[in-house]
Design a protein around this motif. Sequence first.
Motif, PDB file in Angstrom:
ATOM      1  N   LEU A 104      35.835  33.512  43.526  1.00 14.83           N
ATOM      2  CA  LEU A 104      34.470  33.913  43.244  1.00 14.83           C
ATOM      3  C   LEU A 104      34.405  35.380  42.844  1.00 14.83           C
ATOM      4  O   LEU A 104      33.680  35.754  41.910  1.00 14.83           O
ATOM      5  CB  LEU A 104      33.583  33.650  44.466  1.00 14.83           C
ATOM      6  CG  LEU A 104      33.323  32.175  44.802  1.00 14.83           C
ATOM      7  CD1 LEU A 104      32.560  32.045  46.112  1.00 14.83           C
ATOM      8  CD2 LEU A 104      32.550  31.500  43.674  1.00 14.83           C
ATOM      9  N   VAL A 105      35.157  36.222  43.543  1.00 14.68           N
ATOM     10  CA  VAL A 105      35.188  37.647  43.192  1.00 14.68           C
ATOM     11  C   VAL A 105      35.801  37.831  41.804  1.00 14.68           C
ATOM     12  O   VAL A 105      35.299  38.605  40.977  1.00 14.68           O
ATOM     13  CB  VAL A 105      35.975  38.450  44.251  1.00 14.68           C
ATOM     14  CG1 VAL A 105      36.180  39.886  43.789  1.00 14.68           C
ATOM     15  CG2 VAL A 105      35.235  38.414  45.583  1.00 14.68           C
ATOM     16  N   ARG A 106      36.873  37.113  41.534  1.00 16.29           N
ATOM     17  CA  ARG A 106      37.535  37.225  40.239  1.00 16.29           C
ATOM     18  C   ARG A 106      36.607  36.831  39.095  1.00 16.29           C
ATOM     19  O   ARG A 106      36.690  37.356  37.989  1.00 16.29           O
ATOM     20  CB  ARG A 106      38.785  36.342  40.227  1.00 16.29           C
ATOM     21  CG  ARG A 106      39.626  36.467  38.950  1.00 16.29           C
ATOM     22  CD  ARG A 106      40.721  35.413  38.893  1.00 16.29           C
ATOM     23  NE  ARG A 106      41.577  35.473  40.083  1.00 16.29           N
ATOM     24  CZ  ARG A 106      41.853  34.449  40.861  1.00 16.29           C
ATOM     25  NH1 ARG A 106      41.313  33.272  40.613  1.00 16.29           N
ATOM     26  NH2 ARG A 106      42.636  34.591  41.914  1.00 16.29           N
ATOM     27  N   ASN A 107      35.688  35.889  39.361  1.00 17.52           N
ATOM     28  CA  ASN A 107      34.820  35.379  38.312  1.00 17.52           C
ATOM     29  C   ASN A 107      33.501  36.135  38.170  1.00 17.52           C
ATOM     30  O   ASN A 107      32.688  35.778  37.301  1.00 17.52           O
ATOM     31  CB  ASN A 107      34.507  33.901  38.567  1.00 17.52           C
ATOM     32  CG  ASN A 107      35.651  32.984  38.182  1.00 17.52           C
ATOM     33  OD1 ASN A 107      36.352  33.223  37.209  1.00 17.52           O
ATOM     34  ND2 ASN A 107      35.859  31.940  38.969  1.00 17.52           N
ATOM     35  N   LEU A 108      33.283  37.179  38.983  1.00 20.49           N
ATOM     36  CA  LEU A 108      32.012  37.900  38.910  1.00 20.49           C
ATOM     37  C   LEU A 108      31.722  38.469  37.524  1.00 20.49           C
ATOM     38  O   LEU A 108      30.601  38.310  37.006  1.00 20.49           O
ATOM     39  CB  LEU A 108      31.971  39.005  39.968  1.00 20.49           C
ATOM     40  CG  LEU A 108      31.622  38.553  41.391  1.00 20.49           C
ATOM     41  CD1 LEU A 108      31.704  39.719  42.355  1.00 20.49           C
ATOM     42  CD2 LEU A 108      30.219  37.929  41.422  1.00 20.49           C
ATOM     43  N   PRO A 109      32.673  39.143  36.862  1.00 20.79           N
ATOM     44  CA  PRO A 109      32.377  39.646  35.511  1.00 20.79           C
ATOM     45  C   PRO A 109      32.011  38.517  34.548  1.00 20.79           C
ATOM     46  O   PRO A 109      31.093  38.666  33.728  1.00 20.79           O
ATOM     47  CB  PRO A 109      33.680  40.339  35.097  1.00 20.79           C
ATOM     48  CG  PRO A 109      34.351  40.693  36.379  1.00 20.79           C
ATOM     49  CD  PRO A 109      34.019  39.574  37.316  1.00 20.79           C
ATOM     50  N   ALA A 110      32.722  37.392  34.650  1.00 18.86           N
ATOM     51  CA  ALA A 110      32.409  36.266  33.775  1.00 18.86           C
ATOM     52  C   ALA A 110      31.034  35.693  34.111  1.00 18.86           C
ATOM     53  O   ALA A 110      30.272  35.315  33.212  1.00 18.86           O
ATOM     54  CB  ALA A 110      33.473  35.189  33.912  1.00 18.86           C
ATOM     55  N   ALA A 111      30.700  35.618  35.410  1.00 15.69           N
ATOM     56  CA  ALA A 111      29.392  35.093  35.806  1.00 15.69           C
ATOM     57  C   ALA A 111      28.267  35.928  35.218  1.00 15.69           C
ATOM     58  O   ALA A 111      27.236  35.397  34.784  1.00 15.69           O
ATOM     59  CB  ALA A 111      29.290  35.048  37.325  1.00 15.69           C
ATOM     60  N   TRP A 112      28.458  37.240  35.183  1.00 14.87           N
ATOM     61  CA  TRP A 112      27.451  38.109  34.566  1.00 14.87           C
ATOM     62  C   TRP A 112      27.354  37.843  33.066  1.00 14.87           C
ATOM     63  O   TRP A 112      26.255  37.699  32.513  1.00 14.87           O
ATOM     64  CB  TRP A 112      27.784  39.574  34.821  1.00 14.87           C
ATOM     65  CG  TRP A 112      26.830  40.513  34.123  1.00 14.87           C
ATOM     66  CD1 TRP A 112      27.002  41.153  32.942  1.00 14.87           C
ATOM     67  CD2 TRP A 112      25.531  40.866  34.592  1.00 14.87           C
ATOM     68  NE1 TRP A 112      25.889  41.886  32.628  1.00 14.87           N
ATOM     69  CE2 TRP A 112      24.974  41.733  33.625  1.00 14.87           C
ATOM     70  CE3 TRP A 112      24.787  40.538  35.723  1.00 14.87           C
ATOM     71  CZ2 TRP A 112      23.698  42.277  33.765  1.00 14.87           C
ATOM     72  CZ3 TRP A 112      23.516  41.076  35.861  1.00 14.87           C
ATOM     73  CH2 TRP A 112      22.982  41.943  34.891  1.00 14.87           C
ATOM     74  N   SER A 113      28.488  37.756  32.422  1.00 11.99           N
ATOM     75  CA  SER A 113      28.510  37.522  30.979  1.00 11.99           C
ATOM     76  C   SER A 113      27.912  36.169  30.621  1.00 11.99           C
ATOM     77  O   SER A 113      27.274  36.023  29.566  1.00 11.99           O
ATOM     78  CB  SER A 113      29.943  37.613  30.453  1.00 11.99           C
ATOM     79  OG  SER A 113      30.009  37.317  29.082  1.00 11.99           O
ATOM     80  N   LEU A 114      28.084  35.180  31.486  1.00 11.84           N
ATOM     81  CA  LEU A 114      27.598  33.834  31.197  1.00 11.84           C
ATOM     82  C   LEU A 114      26.163  33.602  31.639  1.00 11.84           C
ATOM     83  O   LEU A 114      25.648  32.489  31.531  1.00 11.84           O
ATOM     84  CB  LEU A 114      28.509  32.804  31.867  1.00 11.84           C
ATOM     85  CG  LEU A 114      29.953  32.765  31.361  1.00 11.84           C
ATOM     86  CD1 LEU A 114      30.782  31.783  32.165  1.00 11.84           C
ATOM     87  CD2 LEU A 114      29.993  32.398  29.885  1.00 11.84           C
ATOM     88  N   GLY A 115      25.516  34.654  32.148  1.00 12.31           N
ATOM     89  CA  GLY A 115      24.102  34.545  32.458  1.00 12.31           C
ATOM     90  C   GLY A 115      23.765  33.978  33.812  1.00 12.31           C
ATOM     91  O   GLY A 115      22.624  33.559  34.043  1.00 12.31           O
ATOM     92  N   PHE A 116      24.721  33.989  34.763  1.00 17.05           N
ATOM     93  CA  PHE A 116      24.463  33.434  36.084  1.00 17.05           C
ATOM     94  C   PHE A 116      23.841  34.442  37.055  1.00 17.05           C
ATOM     95  O   PHE A 116      23.355  34.042  38.105  1.00 17.05           O
ATOM     96  CB  PHE A 116      25.768  32.895  36.698  1.00 17.05           C
ATOM     97  CG  PHE A 116      26.150  31.527  36.233  1.00 17.05           C
ATOM     98  CD1 PHE A 116      25.780  30.398  36.944  1.00 17.05           C
ATOM     99  CD2 PHE A 116      26.870  31.345  35.063  1.00 17.05           C
ATOM    100  CE1 PHE A 116      26.130  29.122  36.514  1.00 17.05           C
ATOM    101  CE2 PHE A 116      27.226  30.094  34.621  1.00 17.05           C
ATOM    102  CZ  PHE A 116      26.853  28.973  35.343  1.00 17.05           C
ATOM    103  N   LEU A 117      23.870  35.735  36.736  1.00 15.92           N
ATOM    104  CA  LEU A 117      23.526  36.741  37.743  1.00 15.92           C
ATOM    105  C   LEU A 117      22.215  37.466  37.482  1.00 15.92           C
ATOM    106  O   LEU A 117      21.865  38.380  38.228  1.00 15.92           O
ATOM    107  CB  LEU A 117      24.668  37.769  37.849  1.00 15.92           C
ATOM    108  CG  LEU A 117      26.014  37.191  38.312  1.00 15.92           C
ATOM    109  CD1 LEU A 117      27.044  38.306  38.441  1.00 15.92           C
ATOM    110  CD2 LEU A 117      25.867  36.446  39.626  1.00 15.92           C
TER     111      LEU A 117
END
Length: 488
Positions: A104-117
């Motif tokens: 989950l920590v590793r995917n935080l930048p991707a989550a932001w880029s993909l519109g989840f945050l």
Amino acid sequence: MHPRRVVIIGGGAAGLSAAYTLRKKGIEPLLLESLAHVGGRLAGEQVNGFFVDAGADFFCSSYDVTYRICEELNVPLVRSEMKLGWYRNGRWTTTTPGLSATNLVRNLPAAWSLGFLSPRSVRAARKLFGEMVRQSARLSFSSDSRLAELDDGETFGDYLDRLGAPRSLQSSLRGFLKMTMGDVENSGQAYMRTYLLEMLLKADKLRVPARGASDLARALAAACGDAIHVSTPVHRVETRDDVVTGVATDKGPIEADAVICAVPATRVPDLIPGLPAGIRRALETVTYSSGCRVVIGLDHRPLPAGWHGALYPEDDTPLLLDRSVNLPSCVPPGKSTLDLIVGRDRGRELLRLGDEEIKRELLREARRNPPPGSALPADDEGLFTRVYRWKEAVCMGRPGMFRAISDMHRLHGRGFCNLFFAGDYMRTPSVNGALASGVRAAEEVADLLARQSPGMALAGSALGASAHLRDLRESPPYVRSLIDPWNS
């Protein structure tokens, strides 16, 4: 020798599992497939040492019947790890699905880029995933799935709008569903949420046969042996007085005590003109999406190191897969494959083109925004190319379909008592749904035959065996010569 009394129409996953189950029960079926090969959307082929899948890619965690059959047939499974690249807003990001804290920590930048945050996305995602977790017992592809209880007539697109999901979040969710050819705007919310639950929250439990999903079809075909007859289309199911008496083929009529119809729902009414109105109406709720898959054999990696796939959720650029990342056994040493997959409207457009045109079109689209460090092939490059076209690729699971098919189960006894249906639409549409429906149909046939007099060898037990014996004796000699080899 026991006569072959059960005819199975269609050699896809449902037909194969039905034949396999009947053989386990000591009943020798006759499986008739119109194409020159079996497997349906679970099919594949071997090309120059490569094991190529034409349709299905992976097995979800709730594929209970699938895993049981794989164990029975000694089909080894491996974990399907998905490191995916996403092209969003003009740039690339990567994700590795899974629920561990590290992941989950590793995917935080991707989550932001993909519109989840964003605040709106977080609120909508909490509602979406919260409901998925609470309803997980029903959001399942298992053989006893209760998905019909959640089929409320709402599409997944309308559901996301009701949750207040912003377009950026909806686009990313479409990207995941692109791997299944799911249709957000037309598919039911419960069906699409089932896929998301499996692919997002249970991604670490995805499995696949070591040489590809089609390895299961090959194992089933081997287990069915000479029960399979390919290049044998069935034109019509013969009936008399609400009892199925056999099928009509190019080789002549074939009598049967029971028939399992394991073809897509859209084909059933043409095969059985006298279907009860209630069953016909239920079948009319089943629709399929179209799709194309291009597989290119390569002597180098087409995607960046470690990438299993590349997604383009904002447009119709095909999904790119390198299956050899997860399945090194499906390619010769040092080799790889590039799969280009497109479905829905774009897939339907491509069906009218030739194989080379489809390959060029999809490669051209993929090269517009290639993943960084990728090595996508040129139009004339590759050790081999295979193009698979699917006019009916996957069941769309439209709102209302699950309830209609559930009602159809209850109507079964009011029509042809010795006619049974199998196919992914009869359960939660998936490989597991197809296999489970075939097993269920075979079990029902076995129960029916067990209730019949053991001396009845021909089709019409409900009509009387003597009538059928008389019909056979009165048939012209050339008809008897066609029937006898199948029934002896």
